[in-house]
Design a protein around this motif. Sequence first.
Motif, PDB file in Angstrom:
ATOM      1  N   TRP A   1      12.792   2.105  -9.349  1.00 42.39           N
ATOM      2  CA  TRP A   1      11.541   1.705  -8.718  1.00 42.39           C
ATOM      3  C   TRP A   1      11.167   0.263  -9.007  1.00 42.39           C
ATOM      4  N   ARG A   2      11.616  -0.283 -10.123  1.00 40.46           N
ATOM      5  CA  ARG A   2      11.296  -1.678 -10.451  1.00 40.46           C
ATOM      6  C   ARG A   2      11.903  -2.629  -9.424  1.00 40.46           C
ATOM      7  N   ALA A   3      13.121  -2.320  -8.985  1.00 37.83           N
ATOM      8  CA  ALA A   3      13.775  -3.149  -7.967  1.00 37.83           C
ATOM      9  C   ALA A   3      13.010  -3.086  -6.646  1.00 37.83           C
ATOM     10  N   GLY A   4      12.439  -1.912  -6.328  1.00 41.25           N
ATOM     11  CA  GLY A   4      11.641  -1.784  -5.119  1.00 41.25           C
ATOM     12  C   GLY A   4      10.438  -2.713  -5.123  1.00 41.25           C
ATOM     13  N   TYR A   5       9.716  -2.723  -6.242  1.00 39.90           N
ATOM     14  CA  TYR A   5       8.561  -3.618  -6.343  1.00 39.90           C
ATOM     15  C   TYR A   5       8.990  -5.086  -6.329  1.00 39.90           C
TER      16      TYR A   5
ATOM     17  N   ALA B   1       1.860 -10.828  -3.603  1.00 40.37           N
ATOM     18  CA  ALA B   1       3.233 -11.147  -3.994  1.00 40.37           C
ATOM     19  C   ALA B   1       3.406 -11.055  -5.510  1.00 40.37           C
ATOM     20  N   PHE B   2       2.534 -11.699  -6.232  1.00 38.87           N
ATOM     21  CA  PHE B   2       2.679 -11.713  -7.688  1.00 38.87           C
ATOM     22  C   PHE B   2       2.275 -10.381  -8.313  1.00 38.87           C
ATOM     23  N   GLY B   3       1.397  -9.630  -7.641  1.00 36.19           N
ATOM     24  CA  GLY B   3       1.059  -8.296  -8.128  1.00 36.19           C
ATOM     25  C   GLY B   3       2.243  -7.358  -8.067  1.00 36.19           C
ATOM     26  N   ASN B   4       3.010  -7.444  -6.973  1.00 35.27           N
ATOM     27  CA  ASN B   4       4.210  -6.614  -6.869  1.00 35.27           C
ATOM     28  C   ASN B   4       5.276  -7.034  -7.886  1.00 35.27           C
ATOM     29  N   LEU B   5       5.417  -8.337  -8.096  1.00 34.00           N
ATOM     30  CA  LEU B   5       6.374  -8.803  -9.102  1.00 34.00           C
ATOM     31  C   LEU B   5       5.956  -8.325 -10.489  1.00 34.00           C
TER      32      LEU B   5
ATOM     33  N   VAL C   1      10.939  -0.369   8.416  1.00 33.45           N
ATOM     34  CA  VAL C   1      11.951  -1.077   7.627  1.00 33.45           C
ATOM     35  C   VAL C   1      11.640  -0.998   6.141  1.00 33.45           C
ATOM     36  N   GLY C   2      10.378  -1.264   5.799  1.00 29.26           N
ATOM     37  CA  GLY C   2      10.006  -1.339   4.389  1.00 29.26           C
ATOM     38  C   GLY C   2      10.214  -0.052   3.617  1.00 29.26           C
ATOM     39  N   LEU C   3       9.624   1.061   4.104  1.00 31.90           N
ATOM     40  CA  LEU C   3       9.725   2.318   3.361  1.00 31.90           C
ATOM     41  C   LEU C   3      11.160   2.830   3.227  1.00 31.90           C
ATOM     42  N   PRO C   4      11.956   2.815   4.303  1.00 34.44           N
ATOM     43  CA  PRO C   4      13.352   3.246   4.125  1.00 34.44           C
ATOM     44  C   PRO C   4      14.112   2.374   3.126  1.00 34.44           C
ATOM     45  N   LEU C   5      13.876   1.055   3.170  1.00 34.59           N
ATOM     46  CA  LEU C   5      14.544   0.172   2.207  1.00 34.59           C
ATOM     47  C   LEU C   5      14.057   0.437   0.783  1.00 34.59           C
ATOM     48  N   ILE C   6      12.763   0.664   0.643  1.00 27.23           N
ATOM     49  CA  ILE C   6      12.221   0.972  -0.682  1.00 27.23           C
ATOM     50  C   ILE C   6      12.831   2.264  -1.204  1.00 27.23           C
TER      51      ILE C   6
ATOM     52  N   VAL D   1       0.831  -1.214   0.000  1.00 31.34           N
ATOM     53  CA  VAL D   1       0.000   0.000   0.000  1.00 31.34           C
ATOM     54  C   VAL D   1       0.863   1.260   0.000  1.00 31.34           C
ATOM     55  N   LEU D   2       1.917   1.264   0.809  1.00 28.10           N
ATOM     56  CA  LEU D   2       2.695   2.485   1.039  1.00 28.10           C
ATOM     57  C   LEU D   2       3.840   2.690   0.052  1.00 28.10           C
ATOM     58  N   ALA D   3       4.216   1.654  -0.695  1.00 28.91           N
ATOM     59  CA  ALA D   3       5.423   1.712  -1.528  1.00 28.91           C
ATOM     60  C   ALA D   3       5.572   2.976  -2.375  1.00 28.91           C
ATOM     61  N   PRO D   4       4.531   3.430  -3.094  1.00 32.88           N
ATOM     62  CA  PRO D   4       4.733   4.616  -3.935  1.00 32.88           C
ATOM     63  C   PRO D   4       5.206   5.843  -3.163  1.00 32.88           C
ATOM     64  N   ALA D   5       4.804   5.971  -1.881  1.00 32.65           N
ATOM     65  CA  ALA D   5       5.224   7.130  -1.087  1.00 32.65           C
ATOM     66  C   ALA D   5       6.733   7.157  -0.895  1.00 32.65           C
TER      67      ALA D   5
END
Length: 391
Positions: free
Chosen positions: A163-167, A86-90, A149-154, A26-30
């Motif tokens: 951004w592709r590597a983030g997803y 999982a597969f949606g993010n991939l 952890v997630g947002l800083p790593l993203i 949910v938060l990844a784009p931010a």
Amino acid sequence: MEKAPAAGRFAPTALMLGNLVTGCSVLAPAGMLPELATGLEVRIHAAGLLITFGAVTLCIGSPLTAWLTSRIERRTLLATTLAVLAFGNLASAFAPDYASLLVIRLVMLAVGALYTPQAAGTAALIVPAERRGSTIAYIFLGWSLAAAVGLPLITFIASRYGWRAGYGGIGALGCISLLLLLLRLPAGLKGAPVDLKTWAAVGRSRTILLLLAITMLQMSGQFVVFTYMGPLLNRLTGAGADAIGMVFALYGICGFLGVVIATRIVDTSGPYRTSLLFTCLLLAGMTGWALGAGSLVLMAGAVATWGLGFASTNSMQQVRLVAAAPPLASATVALNTSVLYIGQAVGSAVGGLLFARELLHALGFVAVGFVVLALILLVLTRPRPAAATTA
């Protein structure tokens, strides 16, 4: 509600990690708005709409899917939801353009809307009633970890590898979480079916409606700023990608600490007092952001205070809803998740309008207004002495 099978060891942890995947999705784009805007050749405001439109999908999908899937066995339901995430993010990692990424995201989140409310409802099935509040709060640590952890790593990955590597990273994490859930969550878990009588009972409860309004206002206030936090820090203080990542990490770490503290005190202090404490911290943080705009140190300090309240307030909302009407939990938790995403959509839309008009300082003050309204409604739900242990 049927008697649940004995919970497998680490079953709550498996549910919590699923919330981590959901939160990151949910938060990844931010965490990577500049990279998305540059890579997809759109404006930052358009990239921010990935959050707005995603939140709209989530708010519609949560109660609808709760109704359509309430009779499905929980492990099957949750595992299927995690597989789609999982597969949606991939798939997102290979999206050729903005339109494709948006479509993938909307489809993924339409199914992903199931996870958070069903995980909370499943927690109520696998632990004794006296541990229900702390277990639900523990499961919401996943959202705190998504920010800590997630947002800083993203942000770190997207700024260096795109951004592709983030997803792709979120997709890999989703596969791991799916495996753990299948191994640790017991089979045969079923909650109370959700039907039209359930929704009617929810609509007749003043307390439940007020609690849902509180959730919406809390999230609206936060997402006015949160959606554009990275670009705001850059524009107002000149912060670079690493500094922005550190602020996201501070936000998430404090969110993690907030939920840990809430988990420890909720069974003794009660969900109302715990919710009041963390809503006040949320308001203090948002006020600090508004007044400190322009200073990285002051804004980071405000984010730390805000972080203490961001996940713990919502976990307390879930606990209060379950306690207010246990037979209606499947519906009320789903509705709470729905209005949470309504709040995200409203907040990110309002924030986007202000950001597009260069009203950067105004975002903080508008956010404060939403949270003040939430605090007023929270006080109105103060339990009477005779009901203090159940509200």
